[in-house]
Write an enzyme that holds these catalytic residues in place. Structure first.
Site: not given
Ligand SMILES: NC(=O)c1ccc[n+]([C@@H]2O[C@H](COP(=O)([O-])OP(=O)(O)OC[C@H]3O[C@@H](n4cnc5c(N)ncnc54)[C@H](O)[C@@H]3O)[C@@H](O)[C@H]2O)c1
Length: 317
Positions: A91, A151, A154, A178
């Site tokens: 992690r 959150d 929700r 979060h």
């Molecule tokens: N803050 C919130 O409330 C919340 C809620 C849901 C998800 N998230 C987070 O959002 C993020 C995205 O989730 P997701 O489900 O869309 O993931 P995903 O894997 O579907 O999409 C991530 C994208 O980032 C791209 N990527 C990776 N490195 C990159 C870089 N250096 N430059 C440009 N693009 C790059 C990947 O190619 C991919 O398409 C995760 O970290 C997830 O934990 C946050």
């Protein structure tokens, strides 16, 4: 006379969250131009084609594939780029890799002389917001994390279902990380100006409100785990939460949202990012609202800050 300037939103990361947010944003009418970028060239082209074919049905908006030069005249840059855990990767390794991604994106944004507000969504969002802010050293309000806006939504939904009151009349906040150490701020949550303890006494429908309270709070905290177990990722509600935050910035709304921002003494905390009520407008966070929390909630906020600080220490050394 000031020249008209398109309201431009750049989304970095066209995965599940980035593309769903783009879809919601296109329908909202909040942006004139939406630009998506991703390191996966095929994915971003596919997403933009699919989104753009809906143009006749959205309010007027342009949707394009972009690159770093688009940061220059953007109003808001939303970072959803994130790496997934590789087999055998810890992690902490993943966290370090995501921190490096955020740092390199912030470097590119600075190199383009952009004045945009930057909204971090990638997880762990509070730690990465801190990393982003530290990299550029802008006024703190210009780098925002999506914090506990999702959150809190929700929480509002579950309370409205439980009490049988419209979600629009439920004002309720989840504060802190979060993540697992977040907590429901019951002292500043209300319906018709009444705290929920008082509302429930008036209503009289619950047999054991204190037990229900605990269940609702737990359900909020574990929501993401359930959704991920069911379908692999969460993206619809977060997409809407991001439209809400971006709308507050683009329209200079001064809306109160529980975004994540660096604290500078508020709630007795410094040098850490977490979700607290803040006023959001065109420059990002205008001010942090320091609510008068009771001792128990203050302690919960401090505990949450400790959890985030520990993670920050792990990656910053
Ligand atoms: N803050 C919130 O409330 C919340 C809620 C849901 C998800 N998230 C987070 O959002 C993020 C995205 O989730 P997701 O489900 O869309 O993931 P995903 O894997 O579907 O999409 C991530 C994208 O980032 C791209 N990527 C990776 N490195 C990159 C870089 N250096 N430059 C440009 N693009 C790059 C990947 O190619 C991919 O398409 C995760 O970290 C997830 O934990 C946050």
């Amino acid at each position: 006379m000031e020249r008209w300037r398109a309201r431009k939103v750049v989304i970095i990361g066209a995965g599940a969250v980035g593309s769903t947010f783009a879809y919601a944003l296109a329908q909202s009418g909040v942006a004139d131009e939406i630009v998506l970028t991703d390191m996966d060239n095929n994915l971003v082209h596919g997403q933009v084609m699919d989104l753009a074919h809906g143009l006749p049905f959205y309010p007027n908006v342009q949707i394009n594939v972009g690159d770093a030069t688009d940061y220059r005249d953007a109003h808001v840059i939303v970072i959803t780029a994130g790496s997934k855990q590789r087999p055998g990767e810890s992690r902490l390794d993943l966290l370090q890799r995501n921190a490096r991604i955020i740092e390199s994106i912030m470097d590119e944004i600075q190199a383009q002389d952009s004045n945009a507000v930057v909204l971090i969504v990638s997880n762990p969002v509070d730690v990465l917001t801190y990393v982003a802010q530290r990299r550029v050293n802008w006024p703190r309000g210009r780098v925002i994390g999506s914090g506990t806006v999702l959150d809190s939504a929700r929480f509002r939904y579950l309370l409205s279902q439980h009490c049988g009151v419209s979600v629009h009349n439920v004002h309720a906040y989840v504060l802190g990380e979060h993540g697992d150490s977040e907590f429901a701020a019951w002292s500043i949550s209300h319906v018709a100006g009444m705290r929920f303890d008082d509302y429930c006494q008036m209503c009289g429908d619950c047999r054991d409100w204190q037990a229900e309270r605990r269940q609702i709070e737990e359900a909020v905290r574990t929501s993401a785990y359930h959704i991920i177990n069911y379908k692999g990722a969460t993206y619809f509600a977060v997409g809407q939460a991001l439209v809400r935050i971006v709308s507050a910035i683009v329209r200079n709304e001064k809306s109160v949202l529980t975004v994540s921002t660096v604290l500078e003494g508020e709630y007795g905390l410094n040098n850490v990012c977490l979700g607290v009520p803040a006023m959001v407008g065109e420059a990002g966070v205008d001010r942090v609202i320091e609510a008068d929390l009771p001792a128990q909630e203050r302690t919960a906020l401090e505990r949450s800050a400790d959890v985030i600080r520990e993670e920050i220490a792990q990656i910053t050394g």
